[in-house]
Write a protein that holds these residues in place. Sequence first.
Motif: not given
Length: 67
Positions: A1-21
Amino acid sequence: MFKKEYLSFLCCPNCRGEFSLETKKLICKKCRSVFPIVNDIPILISSSTSQDVVLSQKKWDDEYGKS
């Protein structure tokens, strides 16, 4: 399962924004781009990359013909 904690390592490839899961997808908080999560792996292919793939396939087909 993809964990919410992983979001801090990722950014949007289009605009570099943060993600919501969301369920089986990531949504950019800034540009609202949506990226699927397949087998617990986020597929972060930007819209420009997707267009590049289509163009490359067309050029390949034009050059070498469809088999």
